[in-house]
Design a protein around this motif. Structure first.
Motif, PDB file in Angstrom:
ATOM      1  N   HIS A 108       0.871  -1.174   0.000  1.00 33.23           N
ATOM      2  CA  HIS A 108       0.000   0.000   0.000  1.00 33.23           C
ATOM      3  C   HIS A 108       0.907   1.224   0.000  1.00 33.23           C
ATOM      4  O   HIS A 108       1.732   1.374   0.887  1.00 33.23           O
ATOM      5  CB  HIS A 108      -0.885   0.020   1.247  1.00 33.23           C
ATOM      6  CG  HIS A 108      -1.772  -1.166   1.360  1.00 33.23           C
ATOM      7  ND1 HIS A 108      -3.035  -1.194   0.834  1.00 33.23           N
ATOM      8  CD2 HIS A 108      -1.572  -2.394   1.904  1.00 33.23           C
ATOM      9  CE1 HIS A 108      -3.587  -2.369   1.076  1.00 33.23           C
ATOM     10  NE2 HIS A 108      -2.703  -3.119   1.721  1.00 33.23           N
ATOM     11  N   ARG A 109       0.724   2.086  -1.003  1.00 33.61           N
ATOM     12  CA  ARG A 109       1.567   3.278  -1.104  1.00 33.61           C
ATOM     13  C   ARG A 109       0.710   4.513  -1.235  1.00 33.61           C
ATOM     14  O   ARG A 109      -0.289   4.510  -1.930  1.00 33.61           O
ATOM     15  CB  ARG A 109       2.492   3.174  -2.311  1.00 33.61           C
ATOM     16  CG  ARG A 109       3.392   1.983  -2.150  1.00 33.61           C
ATOM     17  CD  ARG A 109       4.435   1.933  -3.163  1.00 33.61           C
ATOM     18  NE  ARG A 109       5.214   0.731  -2.902  1.00 33.61           N
ATOM     19  CZ  ARG A 109       6.401   0.540  -3.345  1.00 33.61           C
ATOM     20  NH1 ARG A 109       6.953   1.447  -4.078  1.00 33.61           N
ATOM     21  NH2 ARG A 109       7.046  -0.556  -3.063  1.00 33.61           N
ATOM     22  N   GLY A 110       1.153   5.542  -0.595  1.00 30.80           N
ATOM     23  CA  GLY A 110       0.447   6.810  -0.674  1.00 30.80           C
ATOM     24  C   GLY A 110      -0.497   6.997   0.489  1.00 30.80           C
ATOM     25  O   GLY A 110      -0.458   6.278   1.492  1.00 30.80           O
ATOM     26  N   LYS A 111      -1.362   7.983   0.343  1.00 32.25           N
ATOM     27  CA  LYS A 111      -2.267   8.370   1.409  1.00 32.25           C
ATOM     28  C   LYS A 111      -3.636   8.632   0.809  1.00 32.25           C
ATOM     29  O   LYS A 111      -3.770   9.430  -0.115  1.00 32.25           O
ATOM     30  CB  LYS A 111      -1.723   9.631   2.072  1.00 32.25           C
ATOM     31  CG  LYS A 111      -2.583  10.171   3.149  1.00 32.25           C
ATOM     32  CD  LYS A 111      -1.943  11.422   3.708  1.00 32.25           C
ATOM     33  CE  LYS A 111      -2.793  11.966   4.823  1.00 32.25           C
ATOM     34  NZ  LYS A 111      -2.173  13.127   5.423  1.00 32.25           N
ATOM     35  N   PRO A 157      -7.234  10.075   1.703  1.00 34.32           N
ATOM     36  CA  PRO A 157      -8.035  10.763   2.705  1.00 34.32           C
ATOM     37  C   PRO A 157      -9.425  10.118   2.820  1.00 34.32           C
ATOM     38  O   PRO A 157      -9.909   9.475   1.897  1.00 34.32           O
ATOM     39  CB  PRO A 157      -8.152  12.190   2.175  1.00 34.32           C
ATOM     40  CG  PRO A 157      -7.215  12.291   1.044  1.00 34.32           C
ATOM     41  CD  PRO A 157      -6.915  10.920   0.582  1.00 34.32           C
ATOM     42  N   TYR A 212      -3.062   7.228  -3.866  1.00 34.51           N
ATOM     43  CA  TYR A 212      -3.041   5.956  -3.140  1.00 34.51           C
ATOM     44  C   TYR A 212      -3.002   4.826  -4.164  1.00 34.51           C
ATOM     45  O   TYR A 212      -3.771   4.827  -5.123  1.00 34.51           O
ATOM     46  CB  TYR A 212      -4.287   5.835  -2.262  1.00 34.51           C
ATOM     47  CG  TYR A 212      -4.387   4.537  -1.511  1.00 34.51           C
ATOM     48  CD1 TYR A 212      -3.555   4.271  -0.436  1.00 34.51           C
ATOM     49  CD2 TYR A 212      -5.319   3.582  -1.873  1.00 34.51           C
ATOM     50  CE1 TYR A 212      -3.652   3.090   0.271  1.00 34.51           C
ATOM     51  CE2 TYR A 212      -5.423   2.395  -1.183  1.00 34.51           C
ATOM     52  CZ  TYR A 212      -4.594   2.153  -0.112  1.00 34.51           C
ATOM     53  OH  TYR A 212      -4.684   0.978   0.573  1.00 34.51           O
ATOM     54  N   TYR A 217      -3.384  13.889  -3.756  1.00 29.50           N
ATOM     55  CA  TYR A 217      -3.460  12.826  -2.753  1.00 29.50           C
ATOM     56  C   TYR A 217      -3.579  11.527  -3.530  1.00 29.50           C
ATOM     57  O   TYR A 217      -4.596  11.277  -4.186  1.00 29.50           O
ATOM     58  CB  TYR A 217      -4.670  13.021  -1.831  1.00 29.50           C
ATOM     59  CG  TYR A 217      -4.557  14.246  -0.968  1.00 29.50           C
ATOM     60  CD1 TYR A 217      -4.060  14.152   0.318  1.00 29.50           C
ATOM     61  CD2 TYR A 217      -4.924  15.500  -1.440  1.00 29.50           C
ATOM     62  CE1 TYR A 217      -3.946  15.278   1.128  1.00 29.50           C
ATOM     63  CE2 TYR A 217      -4.803  16.626  -0.648  1.00 29.50           C
ATOM     64  CZ  TYR A 217      -4.320  16.510   0.632  1.00 29.50           C
ATOM     65  OH  TYR A 217      -4.196  17.618   1.419  1.00 29.50           O
ATOM     66  N   GLY A 232      -5.130  16.483   6.022  1.00 29.88           N
ATOM     67  CA  GLY A 232      -3.693  16.327   6.170  1.00 29.88           C
ATOM     68  C   GLY A 232      -2.929  16.808   4.953  1.00 29.88           C
ATOM     69  O   GLY A 232      -3.490  17.318   3.991  1.00 29.88           O
ATOM     70  N   SER A 287       0.076  13.982  -0.773  1.00 24.25           N
ATOM     71  CA  SER A 287       1.141  13.054  -1.162  1.00 24.25           C
ATOM     72  C   SER A 287       2.218  13.798  -1.917  1.00 24.25           C
ATOM     73  O   SER A 287       3.404  13.548  -1.747  1.00 24.25           O
ATOM     74  CB  SER A 287       0.593  11.938  -2.052  1.00 24.25           C
ATOM     75  OG  SER A 287      -0.407  11.224  -1.394  1.00 24.25           O
TER      76      SER A 287
END
Length: 155
Positions: free
Chosen positions: A28-31, A33, A73, A71, A56, A59
């Motif tokens: 799992h990479r990234g963020k 929201p 993911y 952002y 937040g 990325s």
């Protein structure tokens, strides 16, 4: 224990190890929201500070436009030595205007347009010489410095 049981037990354990080495590894990479928090962001209402508080930091921030926040993911699955396969990707783009207010909130699946690099090549000096010419091309030539020194001695 029976002596015939040892080889069977050994090969069974080895087979179990080989098969367990082929299990998929999921990265799992990234963020990503929370979608409920993203829904709270309205164009023209929130600014950068409020977006930071809600979901937040991004990325990444676009290289040539600091008013575009990304952002990203991505989920990839890889099995042993094979190339990792992308199983999911999600992308949120938040664009701000010059005053720092949200201008646009966009959700994408991350599979946008492919970027195709330009194939033109800038010629380099000396590319027109062959391999042998570049190796033997300087034999018999004198450098400019040596020629200038010889001229000064003659004068």
């Amino acid at each position: 224990m029976n002596k015939k049981l040892y080889p069977r037990l050994f090969f069974s354990l080895m087979a179990l190890l080989v098969v367990s080495g082929c299990t998929a590894r999921i990265d799992h990479r990234g963020k990503l929201p929370d979608p409920e928090q993203i829904a709270k962001i309205k164009p023209g209402v929130q600014d950068k500070e409020e977006v930071l508080r809600l979901i937040g930091s991004p990325s990444t921030i676009a290289v040539f436009d600091e008013n575009t926040w990304v952002y990203n993911y991505k989920v990839t699955e890889s099995v042993s030595f094979f190339t990792p396969q992308e199983t999911a990707q999600k992308l949120y783009l938040i664009r701000f205007d010059a005053q720092g207010k949200v201008r646009e909130v966009r959700e994408e699946d991350g599979h946008g347009h492919d970027i195709v690099p330009v194939r033109r090549v800038t010629p380099n000096p000396g590319d027109d010489r062959t391999f042998l010419q570049s190796i033997f091309g300087n034999f018999g030539k004198k450098s400019k410095k040596i020629i200038d020194e010889e001229k000064q001695k003659d004068d």
